[in-house]
Design a protein around this motif. Structure first.
Motif, mmCIF file in Angstrom:
data_model
loop_
_atom_site.group_PDB
_atom_site.id
_atom_site.type_symbol
_atom_site.label_atom_id
_atom_site.label_comp_id
_atom_site.label_asym_id
_atom_site.label_seq_id
_atom_site.Cartn_x
_atom_site.Cartn_y
_atom_site.Cartn_z
ATOM 1 N N THR A 22 0.808 -1.227 0.000
ATOM 2 C CA THR A 22 0.000 0.000 0.000
ATOM 3 C C THR A 22 0.841 1.277 0.000
ATOM 4 O OG1 THR A 22 -0.150 -0.117 2.416
ATOM 5 C CG2 THR A 22 -1.950 -1.092 1.133
ATOM 6 N N THR A 23 2.118 1.173 0.313
ATOM 7 C CA THR A 23 2.968 2.377 0.358
ATOM 8 C C THR A 23 4.019 2.374 -0.753
ATOM 9 O OG1 THR A 23 4.425 1.321 2.000
ATOM 10 C CG2 THR A 23 2.625 2.709 2.822
ATOM 11 N N SER A 26 2.519 1.528 -4.188
ATOM 12 C CA SER A 26 1.679 2.668 -4.577
ATOM 13 C C SER A 26 2.536 3.831 -5.056
ATOM 14 C CB SER A 26 0.809 3.116 -3.398
ATOM 15 O OG SER A 26 -0.141 2.139 -3.061
ATOM 16 N N ILE A 85 1.238 9.198 0.848
ATOM 17 C CA ILE A 85 0.960 7.830 0.410
ATOM 18 C C ILE A 85 1.103 6.840 1.564
ATOM 19 C CG2 ILE A 85 1.856 5.946 -1.052
ATOM 20 C CD1 ILE A 85 2.398 8.029 -3.215
ATOM 21 N N ASN A 88 -1.925 5.393 3.120
ATOM 22 C CA ASN A 88 -2.709 4.333 2.477
ATOM 23 C C ASN A 88 -2.840 3.094 3.367
ATOM 24 O OD1 ASN A 88 -2.979 5.933 0.232
ATOM 25 N ND2 ASN A 88 -1.487 4.827 -1.014
ATOM 26 N N CYS A 180 -14.190 3.954 -2.187
ATOM 27 C CA CYS A 180 -13.188 2.898 -2.335
ATOM 28 C C CYS A 180 -13.696 1.576 -1.751
ATOM 29 C CB CYS A 180 -11.885 3.300 -1.648
ATOM 30 S SG CYS A 180 -10.542 2.118 -1.924
ATOM 31 N N MET A 186 -8.391 1.728 -5.518
ATOM 32 C CA MET A 186 -7.543 2.830 -5.059
ATOM 33 C C MET A 186 -6.447 3.116 -6.079
ATOM 34 S SD MET A 186 -5.485 3.243 -1.439
ATOM 35 C CE MET A 186 -4.207 2.044 -1.818
#
Length: 264
Positions: A22-23, A26, A85, A88, A180, A186
């Motif tokens: 997610t980081t 992303s 970010i 996230n 979302c 996302m």
């Protein structure tokens, strides 16, 4: 095709933990799209056949200006956008957003959600953008973005004061909070927003741009007039708010003058 996507998605989940996905991933997707759009526009600048689509044909940034812009954008991505970010991970956890391959929503579900995200972001952007143009604060924040009166590489979209990045960036997260329903959504919303923003700042009015199929889409022509005139066309994606509040008139008047000059 579906089985291959399933394999790759599950391979990602097996090899990386949720925080990394997610980081870091992303951020890499964000950077990849930025580099690809910029590289595409550099190629367009070098191909004479595309120059007929350029909106402000008499203006061009120097190589030095382009390098300074690129350096600034990469720096803000590292210092400002990457920390954002990082949120996230907590967002996925707190909102209990699914991320398995089996729970990826169908394309038609993602489609209407993406469009509504654009509408929500555009609404926030219009009013926040107009506020940033207020004479009491304009020179302190938003003036950084208006250093160029003729965007042409797309990356000028992210050439902004850190406070502006945060203020206008809120519009991106509004859609995520309400709409979302998966990690894939996302990423899709992030990609779409980056591409739409790059189109608005590319300086070229390509007739085949697929975003033109969106009802009410403004595109490069709409936003280019904002950079040229400053006091019009405040929306990010659509034209509705500018039409409703009459902030498209200056652009319309300029268009009419330009047509009149060409007819002489």
């Amino acid at each position: 095709m579906a089985s291959r996507a399933n394999l790759l998605w599950n391979l990602m989940l097996d090899r990386f933990d949720l925080f990394t996905i997610t980081t870091i991933i992303s951020a890499l997707i964000h950077l990849f799209i930025t580099v690809v759009t910029m590289s595409t526009m550099v190629a367009v600048e070098l191909i004479p056949a595309f120059h007929k689509y350029k909106i402000q044909k008499d203006k061009a940034a120097t190589a030095r200006q382009q390098m300074v812009t690129l350096g600034y954008v990469l720096l803000t991505q590292l210092v400002i956008q990457f920390p954002l970010i990082l949120g996230n991970f907590k967002f996925i956890q707190i909102m209990k957003i699914p991320f398995s391959y089996e729970t990826i929503p169908p394309w038609w579900d993602m489609l209407w959600r993406l469009y509504l995200c654009l509408v929500l972001e555009d609404t926030w952007h219009y009013f926040a953008h107009r506020l940033l143009h207020h004479k009491s604060i304009y020179r302190y924040i938003h003036k950084v973005h208006h250093v160029y009166t003729a965007p042409q590489l797309g990356i000028e979209a992210e050439h902004a004061h850190p406070l502006e990045t945060i203020i206008l960036g809120i519009g991106f997260f509004i859609g995520l909070i309400f709409l979302c329903n998966h990690l894939a959504f996302m990423w899709s919303w992030m990609a779409l927003r980056l591409l739409v923003t790059a189109d608005a700042h590319c300086g070229y009015d390509f007739p085949w741009m697929p975003f033109k199929l969106l009802p009410g889409y403004g595109g490069a022509t709409h936003h280019d007039f904002h950079h040229e005139v400053f006091v019009c066309n405040f929306s990010s994606t659509f034209v509705w708010w500018d039409v409703l509040f009459g902030t498209d008139r200056k652009a319309f008047e300029l268009q009419e003058r330009q047509k009149h000059m060409k007819s002489k």
